[in-house]
Design a protein around this motif. Structure first.
Motif, PDB file in Angstrom:
ATOM      1  N   ILE A 166      67.640  45.754  54.798  1.00 55.37           N
ATOM      2  CA  ILE A 166      67.384  46.939  56.055  1.00 55.37           C
ATOM      3  C   ILE A 166      68.395  46.723  57.062  1.00 55.37           C
ATOM      4  CG2 ILE A 166      65.523  47.989  57.425  1.00 55.37           C
ATOM      5  CD1 ILE A 166      63.400  46.710  55.600  1.00 55.37           C
ATOM      6  N   PRO A 167      68.759  47.992  57.481  1.00 54.14           N
ATOM      7  CA  PRO A 167      70.187  47.881  58.721  1.00 54.14           C
ATOM      8  C   PRO A 167      69.259  47.720  59.985  1.00 54.14           C
ATOM      9  CG  PRO A 167      70.433  49.737  57.304  1.00 54.14           C
ATOM     10  CD  PRO A 167      69.270  49.337  56.811  1.00 54.14           C
ATOM     11  N   SER A 168      70.044  47.075  60.944  1.00 54.88           N
ATOM     12  CA  SER A 168      69.219  46.974  62.304  1.00 54.88           C
ATOM     13  C   SER A 168      69.153  48.264  62.791  1.00 54.88           C
ATOM     14  CB  SER A 168      70.593  46.264  63.166  1.00 54.88           C
ATOM     15  OG  SER A 168      70.200  46.180  64.314  1.00 54.88           O
ATOM     16  N   GLY A 169      68.342  48.346  63.557  1.00 49.69           N
ATOM     17  CA  GLY A 169      67.799  49.857  63.960  1.00 49.69           C
ATOM     18  C   GLY A 169      66.940  50.899  62.959  1.00 49.69           C
ATOM     19  N   CYS A 170      66.736  50.095  61.884  1.00 53.39           N
ATOM     20  CA  CYS A 170      65.961  50.851  60.697  1.00 53.39           C
ATOM     21  C   CYS A 170      64.766  50.070  60.493  1.00 53.39           C
ATOM     22  CB  CYS A 170      66.850  51.282  59.701  1.00 53.39           C
ATOM     23  SG  CYS A 170      68.246  52.244  59.900  1.00 53.39           S
ATOM     24  N   VAL A 171      63.964  50.655  59.766  1.00 51.49           N
ATOM     25  CA  VAL A 171      62.717  49.910  59.178  1.00 51.49           C
ATOM     26  C   VAL A 171      62.357  50.348  57.997  1.00 51.49           C
ATOM     27  CG1 VAL A 171      61.507  49.690  61.533  1.00 51.49           C
ATOM     28  CG2 VAL A 171      60.854  51.519  60.086  1.00 51.49           C
ATOM     29  N   ALA A 172      61.612  49.580  57.155  1.00 54.67           N
ATOM     30  CA  ALA A 172      60.862  50.032  56.181  1.00 54.67           C
ATOM     31  C   ALA A 172      59.320  49.929  56.102  1.00 54.67           C
ATOM     32  CB  ALA A 172      61.273  49.521  54.784  1.00 54.67           C
ATOM     33  N   SER A 173      58.397  50.441  55.232  1.00 59.79           N
ATOM     34  CA  SER A 173      57.131  50.105  55.321  1.00 59.79           C
ATOM     35  C   SER A 173      56.927  49.274  54.236  1.00 59.79           C
ATOM     36  CB  SER A 173      56.131  51.517  55.158  1.00 59.79           C
ATOM     37  OG  SER A 173      56.534  51.979  53.999  1.00 59.79           O
ATOM     38  N   TYR A 174      55.608  48.671  54.173  1.00 68.76           N
ATOM     39  CA  TYR A 174      55.208  47.740  53.163  1.00 68.76           C
ATOM     40  C   TYR A 174      55.135  48.786  51.714  1.00 68.76           C
ATOM     41  CZ  TYR A 174      53.660  44.517  56.563  1.00 68.76           C
ATOM     42  OH  TYR A 174      53.889  43.547  57.440  1.00 68.76           O
ATOM     43  N   GLY A 175      54.805  49.875  52.053  1.00 68.49           N
ATOM     44  CA  GLY A 175      54.878  50.754  50.888  1.00 68.49           C
ATOM     45  C   GLY A 175      56.094  51.267  50.221  1.00 68.49           C
ATOM     46  N   ASP A 176      56.946  51.425  51.198  1.00 67.19           N
ATOM     47  CA  ASP A 176      58.412  51.569  50.762  1.00 67.19           C
ATOM     48  C   ASP A 176      58.988  50.619  49.830  1.00 67.19           C
ATOM     49  OD1 ASP A 176      58.480  54.008  52.509  1.00 67.19           O
ATOM     50  OD2 ASP A 176      59.575  52.778  53.977  1.00 67.19           O
ATOM     51  N   ILE A 177      58.913  49.353  50.311  1.00 68.41           N
ATOM     52  CA  ILE A 177      59.402  48.266  49.622  1.00 68.41           C
ATOM     53  C   ILE A 177      58.448  48.130  48.378  1.00 68.41           C
ATOM     54  CG2 ILE A 177      59.668  45.479  49.770  1.00 68.41           C
ATOM     55  CD1 ILE A 177      60.001  45.873  52.768  1.00 68.41           C
ATOM     56  N   ALA A 178      57.239  48.174  48.253  1.00 68.76           N
ATOM     57  CA  ALA A 178      56.674  47.884  46.997  1.00 68.76           C
ATOM     58  C   ALA A 178      57.031  49.113  46.067  1.00 68.76           C
ATOM     59  CB  ALA A 178      55.230  48.249  47.297  1.00 68.76           C
ATOM     60  N   GLN A 179      57.595  50.239  46.401  1.00 72.05           N
ATOM     61  CA  GLN A 179      58.174  51.323  45.627  1.00 72.05           C
ATOM     62  C   GLN A 179      59.527  50.796  45.014  1.00 72.05           C
ATOM     63  OE1 GLN A 179      58.440  55.031  47.599  1.00 72.05           O
ATOM     64  NE2 GLN A 179      57.134  55.995  45.996  1.00 72.05           N
ATOM     65  N   TRP A 180      60.250  50.322  45.962  1.00 71.98           N
ATOM     66  CA  TRP A 180      61.681  49.774  45.560  1.00 71.98           C
ATOM     67  C   TRP A 180      61.599  48.762  44.588  1.00 71.98           C
ATOM     68  CZ3 TRP A 180      63.419  48.770  51.339  1.00 71.98           C
ATOM     69  CH2 TRP A 180      63.476  49.824  51.985  1.00 71.98           C
ATOM     70  N   ILE A 181      60.523  47.677  44.689  1.00 70.49           N
ATOM     71  CA  ILE A 181      60.539  46.495  43.753  1.00 70.49           C
ATOM     72  C   ILE A 181      59.521  46.754  42.661  1.00 70.49           C
ATOM     73  CG2 ILE A 181      61.720  45.243  45.346  1.00 70.49           C
ATOM     74  CD1 ILE A 181      59.020  43.500  45.826  1.00 70.49           C
ATOM     75  N   GLY A 182      58.624  47.720  42.567  1.00 68.73           N
ATOM     76  CA  GLY A 182      57.760  48.213  41.655  1.00 68.73           C
ATOM     77  C   GLY A 182      56.351  47.094  41.598  1.00 68.73           C
ATOM     78  N   THR A 183      55.981  46.874  42.953  1.00 67.38           N
ATOM     79  CA  THR A 183      54.741  46.248  43.082  1.00 67.38           C
ATOM     80  C   THR A 183      53.890  46.969  44.071  1.00 67.38           C
ATOM     81  OG1 THR A 183      53.729  44.069  43.424  1.00 67.38           O
ATOM     82  CG2 THR A 183      55.529  44.737  44.729  1.00 67.38           C
ATOM     83  N   SER A 184      52.856  46.428  44.580  1.00 66.18           N
ATOM     84  CA  SER A 184      51.756  47.001  45.606  1.00 66.18           C
ATOM     85  C   SER A 184      52.245  46.575  46.938  1.00 66.18           C
ATOM     86  CB  SER A 184      50.559  46.653  45.398  1.00 66.18           C
ATOM     87  OG  SER A 184      50.133  45.113  45.814  1.00 66.18           O
ATOM     88  N   PRO A 185      51.873  47.545  48.065  1.00 68.21           N
ATOM     89  CA  PRO A 185      52.117  47.066  49.425  1.00 68.21           C
ATOM     90  C   PRO A 185      51.344  45.636  49.775  1.00 68.21           C
ATOM     91  CG  PRO A 185      51.613  49.340  49.169  1.00 68.21           C
ATOM     92  CD  PRO A 185      51.381  48.850  47.940  1.00 68.21           C
ATOM     93  N   ARG A 186      50.377  45.539  49.239  1.00 68.23           N
ATOM     94  CA  ARG A 186      49.571  44.355  49.572  1.00 68.23           C
ATOM     95  C   ARG A 186      50.288  43.030  49.022  1.00 68.23           C
ATOM     96  NH1 ARG A 186      43.970  43.795  50.861  1.00 68.23           N
ATOM     97  NH2 ARG A 186      44.036  46.122  50.553  1.00 68.23           N
ATOM     98  N   GLN A 187      50.981  43.207  47.983  1.00 69.26           N
ATOM     99  CA  GLN A 187      51.617  42.113  47.323  1.00 69.26           C
ATOM    100  C   GLN A 187      52.972  41.861  48.123  1.00 69.26           C
ATOM    101  OE1 GLN A 187      49.870  40.259  45.557  1.00 69.26           O
ATOM    102  NE2 GLN A 187      51.337  40.030  43.678  1.00 69.26           N
ATOM    103  N   VAL A 188      53.423  42.999  48.744  1.00 72.92           N
ATOM    104  CA  VAL A 188      54.629  42.824  49.529  1.00 72.92           C
ATOM    105  C   VAL A 188      54.127  42.102  51.052  1.00 72.92           C
ATOM    106  CG1 VAL A 188      56.488  44.045  51.068  1.00 72.92           C
ATOM    107  CG2 VAL A 188      55.828  44.888  48.650  1.00 72.92           C
ATOM    108  N   GLY A 189      53.065  42.318  51.282  1.00 80.23           N
ATOM    109  CA  GLY A 189      52.396  41.760  52.578  1.00 80.23           C
ATOM    110  C   GLY A 189      52.353  40.246  52.440  1.00 80.23           C
ATOM    111  N   ARG A 190      51.644  39.870  51.111  1.00 79.29           N
ATOM    112  CA  ARG A 190      51.814  38.551  51.046  1.00 79.29           C
ATOM    113  C   ARG A 190      52.964  37.701  50.730  1.00 79.29           C
ATOM    114  NH1 ARG A 190      48.250  37.675  45.750  1.00 79.29           N
ATOM    115  NH2 ARG A 190      48.649  35.458  46.399  1.00 79.29           N
TER     116      ARG A 190
END
Length: 102
Positions: free
Chosen positions: A16-40
């Protein structure tokens, strides 16, 4: 928790570049898991990963690390709307969602 998931989350957050963000859900979509797993997995990352660039879907920054995320986001020039990140302008869309495993 799988060390593979932690490694995938680490890689996604580091991209994620400086000045940008991603949500837990975005990352979950990218890697094929759940937002809760991303948080953990986020809780298992080392300090060298830009954790403050991962926010809730509504743009609310993380509250961990003594509430430093808003300051770090501001230092990077991340677009904000009051106390939340302006997700429309700041969302990083550089990852391609990975289809779920069969």
């Amino acid at each position: 928790m799988s060390t593979d998931i932690v490694a995938e989350v680490r890689e996604a957050v580091a991209a994620i570049p400086s000045g940008c963000v991603a949500s837990y859900g975005d990352i979950a979509q990218w890697i094929g898991t759940s937002p809760r797993q991303v948080g953990r997995a986020m809780g298992l990352l080392d300090e060298g990963v830009p954790w403050w660039r991962v926010v809730h879907a509504d743009g609310t920054p993380a509250t961990c690390h003594q509430g430093q995320a808003p300051r770090l986001l501001a230092e990077e020039g991340t677009p904000m709307r009051g106390t939340r990140v302006d997700m429309r302008r700041a969302r990083h869309r550089g990852q391609t969602p990975v289809p779920p495993s069969p």
